[in-house]
Scaffold this active site. Structure first.
Site, PDB file in Angstrom:
ATOM      1  CG  HIS A   1      36.129  64.914  23.085  1.00 15.14           C
ATOM      2  ND1 HIS A   1      34.819  65.024  22.660  1.00 15.14           N
ATOM      3  CD2 HIS A   1      36.834  64.530  21.988  1.00 15.14           C
ATOM      4  CE1 HIS A   1      34.734  64.727  21.376  1.00 15.14           C
ATOM      5  NE2 HIS A   1      35.954  64.430  20.945  1.00 15.14           N
TER       6      HIS A   1
ATOM      7  CD  GLU B   1      36.150  62.036  25.436  1.00 12.58           C
ATOM      8  OE1 GLU B   1      36.282  62.868  26.368  1.00 12.58           O
ATOM      9  OE2 GLU B   1      35.097  61.880  24.789  1.00 12.58           O
TER      10      GLU B   1
ATOM     11  CG  HIS C   1      32.874  67.684  21.835  1.00  8.66           C
ATOM     12  ND1 HIS C   1      32.289  66.743  22.649  1.00  8.66           N
ATOM     13  CD2 HIS C   1      32.226  67.584  20.646  1.00  8.66           C
ATOM     14  CE1 HIS C   1      31.341  66.108  21.991  1.00  8.66           C
ATOM     15  NE2 HIS C   1      31.275  66.597  20.784  1.00  8.66           N
TER      16      HIS C   1
ATOM     17  CG  ASP D   1      33.836  68.215  25.914  1.00  6.60           C
ATOM     18  OD1 ASP D   1      32.772  68.599  25.392  1.00  6.60           O
ATOM     19  OD2 ASP D   1      34.433  67.189  25.546  1.00  6.60           O
TER      20      ASP D   1
END
Length: 211
Positions: A38, A120, A156, A166
């Protein structure tokens, strides 16, 4: 750069640990086969602040920035967060389920949170990412492979097409794969079992593979 394995408890000793209430048990702790990449920044397009960690741990002050009003009441987390300088934070044991994927499907399987690890990267769809982040992601990928039977790495956007975008068009999947491969080659003599287990890892190539 070495890739120390995760502990049996699912925590990575190389990461800075933050605990969150936004996690729960996986339906099948042995079923961890997908890595989801992400991007995130809070406020959008601004890097380096504490707000991402605050969001993932339920401590975000929604009055800090007007854009945070839309996040009020949101309960979300990720297993890992990689800063622009390559520092890695961890919020949820990889043995447990983080709340990062939302409504999602991969190769016909829904509820990707059940069987995935979420990472992330500090960034945006149009900012690109730093070499240190790719390197840290490659190291983390190998560390995860040392404990879990990962078979696929997706964005994602690939598991939630039309809903998420993303890590975006500037995420360099090939550079990430080559960084991972270079580390894997370094381990060929010392950890042949890891190299063998990694041979079939499939990386997204920009296709919507959730279909």
């Amino acid at each position: 750069m070495s890739a120390p394995p995760l502990g049996a408890d699912g925590w990575w000793p190389e990461a800075i640990r933050y605990d969150t209430p936004y996690a729960d048990d996986r339906p099948d702790p042995a079923d961890i086969t997908l890595l989801v990449v992400h991007n995130i920044s809070l406020p959008g397009g601004r890097f380096g602040g504490p707000h991402v960690s605050d969001l993932f741990t339920g401590r975000l002050d929604y009055n800090t920035d007007p854009s945070f009003a839309d996040l009020r009441g949101l309960k979300v987390s990720s297993h890992f967060f990689i800063r622009r300088d390559g520092r890695v934070m961890q919020y949820v044991s990889a043995n447990d389920r983080a709340w990062h994927a939302g409504l999602s499907v991969f190769r016909g399987r829904e509820k990707c949170n059940d069987y995935s690890v979420g990472v992330e990267l500090e960034g945006t769809d149009d900012s690109g990412f730093e070499p240190a982040q790719y390197q840290a992601l490659a190291v983390l990928t190998l560390a995860l492979q040392s404990r879990y039977p990962l078979t696929d790495v997706q964005g994602h956007e690939h598991i939630a097409p039309g809903r998420k975008t993303d890590p975006g068009p500037l995420f360099d999947w090939e550079f990430y794969r080559k960084s991972w491969q270079a580390l894997l080659n370094q381990k060929a003599l010392d950890e042949p079992a890891l190299v063998g287990a990694s041979a079939g890892l499939r990386f997204a190539k920009g296709l919507l593979q959730s279909q």
